[in-house]
Scaffold this motif. Sequence first.
Motif, short mmCIF file in Angstrom:
data_model
loop_
_atom_site.label_atom_id
_atom_site.label_comp_id
_atom_site.label_asym_id
_atom_site.label_seq_id
_atom_site.Cartn_x
_atom_site.Cartn_y
_atom_site.Cartn_z
N GLU A 181 0.85 -1.22 0.00
CA GLU A 181 0.00 0.00 0.00
C GLU A 181 0.87 1.26 0.00
OE1 GLU A 181 -3.14 -1.33 -1.08
OE2 GLU A 181 -3.10 0.81 -0.58
N GLU A 182 1.95 1.21 0.75
CA GLU A 182 2.84 2.39 0.83
C GLU A 182 3.56 2.63 -0.50
OE1 GLU A 182 1.06 2.71 3.98
OE2 GLU A 182 2.58 4.25 3.67
N LEU A 183 3.95 1.56 -1.16
CA LEU A 183 4.59 1.75 -2.48
C LEU A 183 3.56 2.26 -3.49
CD1 LEU A 183 6.92 -1.40 -2.89
CD2 LEU A 183 7.52 0.91 -2.14
N ARG A 184 2.31 1.83 -3.35
CA ARG A 184 1.25 2.32 -4.25
C ARG A 184 1.09 3.84 -4.10
NH1 ARG A 184 -2.59 -2.13 -2.99
NH2 ARG A 184 -2.42 -3.72 -4.60
N ARG A 185 1.25 4.33 -2.87
CA ARG A 185 1.13 5.79 -2.66
C ARG A 185 2.19 6.53 -3.49
NH1 ARG A 185 -1.69 7.26 2.11
NH2 ARG A 185 -2.42 5.45 3.26
N MET A 186 3.27 5.81 -3.81
CA MET A 186 4.35 6.44 -4.59
C MET A 186 4.21 6.15 -6.08
SD MET A 186 7.47 5.61 -1.96
CE MET A 186 8.63 6.71 -2.78
N GLY A 187 3.03 5.60 -6.44
CA GLY A 187 2.77 5.38 -7.87
C GLY A 187 3.14 3.99 -8.35
N ALA A 188 3.51 3.11 -7.42
CA ALA A 188 3.87 1.75 -7.87
C ALA A 188 2.64 1.05 -8.42
CB ALA A 188 4.43 0.95 -6.70
N ARG A 189 2.84 0.30 -9.49
CA ARG A 189 1.71 -0.45 -10.08
C ARG A 189 1.90 -1.92 -9.70
NH1 ARG A 189 2.23 1.60 -16.14
NH2 ARG A 189 4.41 1.05 -15.68
N ILE A 190 1.40 -2.21 -8.48
CA ILE A 190 1.57 -3.57 -7.92
C ILE A 190 0.19 -4.10 -7.56
CG2 ILE A 190 2.51 -4.93 -6.04
CD1 ILE A 190 4.56 -3.00 -5.46
N LYS A 191 -0.03 -5.39 -7.87
CA LYS A 191 -1.25 -5.96 -7.29
C LYS A 191 -0.88 -7.29 -6.64
CE LYS A 191 -3.58 -8.18 -11.21
NZ LYS A 191 -2.91 -7.85 -12.48
N VAL A 192 -1.66 -7.59 -5.59
CA VAL A 192 -1.41 -8.83 -4.82
C VAL A 192 -2.46 -9.86 -5.24
CG1 VAL A 192 -1.27 -9.85 -2.53
CG2 VAL A 192 -0.53 -7.49 -2.89
N ASP A 193 -2.00 -10.98 -5.75
CA ASP A 193 -2.94 -12.02 -6.18
C ASP A 193 -2.63 -13.27 -5.35
OD1 ASP A 193 -3.47 -13.80 -9.36
OD2 ASP A 193 -4.46 -13.87 -7.38
N GLY A 194 -3.33 -13.37 -4.19
CA GLY A 194 -3.02 -14.48 -3.26
C GLY A 194 -1.66 -14.22 -2.63
N ARG A 195 -0.70 -15.06 -2.94
CA ARG A 195 0.65 -14.87 -2.41
C ARG A 195 1.61 -14.35 -3.48
NH1 ARG A 195 2.93 -18.82 2.03
NH2 ARG A 195 1.17 -18.98 3.46
N ILE A 196 1.02 -13.97 -4.64
CA ILE A 196 1.86 -13.53 -5.75
C ILE A 196 1.74 -12.01 -5.90
CG2 ILE A 196 2.38 -13.80 -8.21
CD1 ILE A 196 2.48 -16.49 -7.13
N LEU A 197 2.88 -11.35 -5.97
CA LEU A 197 2.90 -9.91 -6.29
C LEU A 197 3.12 -9.79 -7.79
CD1 LEU A 197 5.27 -7.95 -3.87
CD2 LEU A 197 2.79 -7.74 -4.11
N VAL A 198 2.27 -9.00 -8.46
CA VAL A 198 2.47 -8.72 -9.89
C VAL A 198 2.88 -7.25 -9.98
CG1 VAL A 198 1.44 -8.69 -12.19
CG2 VAL A 198 0.67 -10.38 -10.47
N GLU A 236 4.07 -4.12 -12.26
CA GLU A 236 4.23 -3.50 -13.60
C GLU A 236 5.29 -2.42 -13.47
OE1 GLU A 236 1.37 -5.88 -15.32
OE2 GLU A 236 2.90 -4.57 -16.18
N GLY A 237 6.45 -2.64 -14.05
CA GLY A 237 7.52 -1.65 -13.92
C GLY A 237 7.40 -0.58 -14.99
N GLY A 238 8.52 0.03 -15.32
CA GLY A 238 8.59 0.93 -16.47
C GLY A 238 8.29 2.38 -16.17
N ALA A 239 7.76 2.68 -14.98
CA ALA A 239 7.48 4.10 -14.69
C ALA A 239 8.19 4.48 -13.39
CB ALA A 239 5.98 4.30 -14.53
#
Length: 429
Positions: free
Chosen positions: A337-354, A356-359
């Motif tokens: 959640e804290e990385l998302r505040r910094m614009g990270a494009r991450i989603k949690v799918d069960g125990r897997i983090l997906v 999206e880099g590039g920005a």
Amino acid sequence: MEKIVVNGGNPLFGQVEISGSKNAALPIIYACVLVRGKCVLENIPDVSDIRCSFDILRGIGAKIRMITRTTYEVDCTDVEAGRSDYDLVRKIRGSYYLLGSEFGRFGRAKVGLPGGCNFGVRPIDQHIKGFEALGGRVSTEGGYVEIESDRGAVGSNIFFDLSSVGATLNVMIAAATADGVTVIDNAAREPHVVDCANFLNTCGAQISGAGSDVIKIKGVKELHGCTYAIIPDMIEAGSFMVAAVATRGAVKINNVIPKHLESVTAKLIETGADVEEFDDAVMVTSGETIRRTSVKTLPYPGFPTDMHPQMAALLCTAEGTSYINESIFENRFRYVEELRRMGARIKVDGRILVIEGGAPLSPAPVMATDLRGGVAVMIAALTAKGVTEISEINLIERGYDNIVGKMQALGADIRKVTVPDDAQLARAN
Ligand code: EPZ
């Protein structure tokens, strides 16, 4: 209240000295309870989990003397079982090693349930399985774990249901002075398990196989004091390796055991970084770009779960989509959640983090959610151009010795500031 303020965008260049391993020092400090004499421990990191542990031991009668900032004399001659402070014990996870050492020395133990980073339920059923195998009658009531026995710890065979660092260490400590031979099967293989076995053997124990998944402990009557130096902190070292790559810098990380870092080194090379190994150092140089990769956390020698949040911060700035499979803890994702505040494009799918880099990430007020999550947001802030403020930094200081000073020496624009909290502001108005 203290915060860390980062003005990000500077690549890290230079050299850093790694401190002693928190997770190796903790079991060794509590294992001193087995010794009716003085132990001198060297390369102890100056972090709050260690200071809290020394307070817990002083509270049960240990005499602890600081010889230098990183060397302590621990004398447990006069300690007593069942007297540890409940509120101190619940502050950290490593306090549960007092169970193994009180049981090993006195044939009984009574210690409050441990605390530690909040990753969801962190059971101690394997610890209890081990103590019961050694002849302990274990009860957990009223927030305490209590062990009783008729004749003290008796050697036995234990096959753990899963690889548990804490349970392996706790049972090894209890078995060191047990009556007879103990064999631990499916034991954890982490370097800090080996370090604690080496410490106990230096005190006269007879432990073999540490570092493999079968550890044999021949109980001895008495342990004697010794002088012992703790191994370097592989997670602190890995954190600086990742920070060097994330900021597109080049850092020489001194006072490490390169073998302990092999899984992190391999992953950073996959992202395009260069890692040169020396006897007790690694030189990490970022690639021109950071390539995506996939990570699965595993017990040692696999990729350490304690490096997952830091790697996530790095992969937010990589090209492409990366994945992290957190196979050890069911929920150590609060930092996301804290990385998302910094614009990270991450989603949690069960125990897997997906991821999206590039920005590039952008600054935002964020907080440390736990020890390693706190360093992950610090690494993210180092890459984000502009000013990021990090609160709850006490969580970072549980396990990192002078991380702000070490980052400053590498060229980071980072500082610790004290800001009035709401109560102080209310009083001032
Ligand atoms: C130690 O925790 C470390 N803490 C953790 O580091 C580290 O993440 C972990 O080992 C794994 O390497 C200390 O050394 C103080 P486990 P521990 O027992 O011993 C489950 C940090 O950041 N389990 O190896 O608690 C457990 O829930 C901290 O420095 C049981 O089910 O870890 C987890 O899913 C965070 N029953 C898995 O096993 C048990 O009785 C591994 O836990 C014990 C554990």
